[in-house]
Design a protein around this motif. Structure first.
Motif, short mmCIF file in Angstrom:
data_model
loop_
_atom_site.label_atom_id
_atom_site.label_comp_id
_atom_site.label_asym_id
_atom_site.label_seq_id
_atom_site.Cartn_x
_atom_site.Cartn_y
_atom_site.Cartn_z
N VAL A 17 0.80 -1.21 0.00
CA VAL A 17 0.00 0.00 0.00
C VAL A 17 0.83 1.27 0.00
N ARG A 116 13.94 0.55 15.04
CA ARG A 116 13.43 1.84 15.51
C ARG A 116 14.10 3.00 14.78
N THR A 119 12.39 3.11 11.35
CA THR A 119 11.01 3.63 11.30
C THR A 119 10.97 5.12 11.61
N HIS A 120 11.88 5.57 12.47
CA HIS A 120 11.87 7.00 12.78
C HIS A 120 12.41 7.82 11.61
N PRO A 123 9.14 7.41 7.60
CA PRO A 123 7.73 7.20 7.94
C PRO A 123 7.03 6.20 7.01
N ASN A 124 7.43 6.14 5.75
CA ASN A 124 6.82 5.16 4.85
C ASN A 124 7.04 3.74 5.32
N ALA A 126 7.74 2.87 8.40
CA ALA A 126 6.96 2.71 9.63
C ALA A 126 5.52 2.35 9.29
N ASP A 127 4.94 3.06 8.35
CA ASP A 127 3.56 2.77 7.96
C ASP A 127 3.41 1.35 7.44
N LEU A 129 5.26 -1.29 8.08
CA LEU A 129 5.38 -2.29 9.14
C LEU A 129 4.16 -2.23 10.06
N TRP A 130 3.72 -1.04 10.34
CA TRP A 130 2.50 -0.87 11.15
C TRP A 130 1.36 -1.64 10.50
N ARG A 131 1.20 -1.38 9.19
CA ARG A 131 0.14 -2.07 8.44
C ARG A 131 0.27 -3.59 8.56
#
Lengths: 244, 244
Positions: A17, A116, A119-120, A123-124, A126-127, A129-131
DNA sequence: ACCGGTTCCAAACAAAGGTTAAGGATGGCG
DNA sequence: CGCCATCCTTAACCTTTGTTTGGAACCGGT
């Protein structure tokens, strides 16, 4: 499957995504990964521990499970190469369940610190992995429905079809009539919330009815039509199609 | 409870680990929130939709649920003020379940756009929100264990104790001997994976045994000791204590 | 080839939970 | 005040799943 192929399947999922750009992908590829081999049936991390790294499955199968005070074990999910089953430990210090290999496996460990930093900085990523952890949660939701609402035979075939779908999306290729399902009948019972004896009953029944044959760590589909009818499997909850 | 108090309880939870700095907190407080009232028993978002905002519960109770093709409904979680039950929609475009009010509620809607801007600008906030969705997943895991392994009476009291713990952590205060539990017996059945008739049976039994009284949308604890014994409730999976 | 441990298979019986059906309490609303 | 709708309550009966138990098949190691 070796490291590169696995990273490829991980990246394919992450890219779904958030549209990672080349620099994001390069940064993920540059993550330091410590490869280790693991025996089958061995805990990778256990309930109560505070891991400092996450585990990418390179080769093999893993499960996550919780054990009640009464000593009953519930299997929560089954994991395949390309997945990071304990990504949640990045933000949840203490494990609330076990992560265990089902078969001899090759694992890649990635430190929380490097994740960490990544991801910091991006942001892409991080998004993405969050997803991935959100899809994990979506699978848990369906697992609740499975255990809460479906009769035992439907539970079994639903899990099997979910695993097949996920294997297909990693390995690619056409419909699988036979695929790996390396659980003993006792473990199948633990996944479905039934006793091993009852697991045996329904496996036998499904075999007699010529719908599926679950044996020797494999699933063989005998009647695709009746299987679909029984399982009521709809893969939307896997969120594989980014646009859907 | 009004907006400020709710934001406070949201912030308390988010602040738990990632140590938000004053600028992070100010940025969250500055989020544009559209407050709307909702009747009880009404869908906020439904399975299949593609919402463009998330929903903060300001006042009231909500549930998430999935309905099978066969028409059976499974309740997946119960939500209270201060929570954002559909935060996952920020990264999972399409809903795979319903979000429904249980009682008349006050809701605050926050657009995905503003949340995305915030998380990209402030990694700390992204981490905190990410962590919140991971706790959500941890609760699903325990829900699987509940439905899969525990007998029906233990299932009911486990859910009740979980809700009490979460209410306490929001409202603060001492042990609650009585607390809100605004589910009908039919909904209790849907949460536990049993029929409403059986839900009634076990509620009656628990009342006769003087353990808990579940009635008129409330739970009244009658015997804290036997309740704890029956529920086997261990709140570690709620990850409320950042250091634990 | 043998042995000990898993895993699988199976049957008889018990218990938990599902189904159907129907009456009773409760509460909003005209 | 009485009506309707929703919810709760209860009972009788049936189905699925659990329990206990024992034996057969398989597998790795010596």
């Amino acid at each position: 499957m070796e490291r590169d192929a696995v990273l490829a399947s991980l990246l394919r999922r992450l890219d779904a995504v958030s549209k990672l750009d080349p620099a994001d992908i390069a940064a993920i590829r540059a993550l330091p990964i410590a490869v280790r081999h693991w025996e089958g049936g061995r805990a990778i991390v256990s309930d109560g521990e505070r891991p400092s790294e996450c585990c990418l499955i390179i080769e093999g199968f893993c499960i996550r499970s919780k054990t009640t005070e009464a000593g009953q074990r519930q299997i929560l999910s089954i994991h395949i190469p390309g997945e990071i089953p304990d990504l949640q430990s990045l933000h949840l210090r203490r494990m609330d369940h076990d992560l265990v290999t089902l078969v001899p496996s090759t694992l890649g460990f990635i430190s929380h610190a490097s994740l960490r930093t990544l991801t910091h900085a991006r942001p892409n990523v991080a998004d993405a992995l969050w997803r991935d952890t959100l899809i994990d949660a979506a699978i848990f939701r369906e697992w609740i429905v499975n255990v809460g609402q479906r009769p035992a035979p439907a539970r079994l075939v639903h899990i099997a079809l979910e695993l097949r779908t996920r294997l297909l999306s990693v390995r690619g290729g056409a419909e699988l009539a036979t695929f790996e399902f390396p659980l003993t009948q006792e473990q199948i019972g633990e996944a479905l919330g039934i006793t091993p004896v009852h697991a045996n009953r329904i496996i036998r029944q499904l075999r007699e009815d010529r719908i599926v044959d679950v044996s020797r760590g494999h699933v063989r589909v005998l009647d695709e039509t009746r299987l679909a009818e029984l399982a009521q499997f709809d893969d939307r909850y896997l969120h594989q199609d980014p646009v859907a």
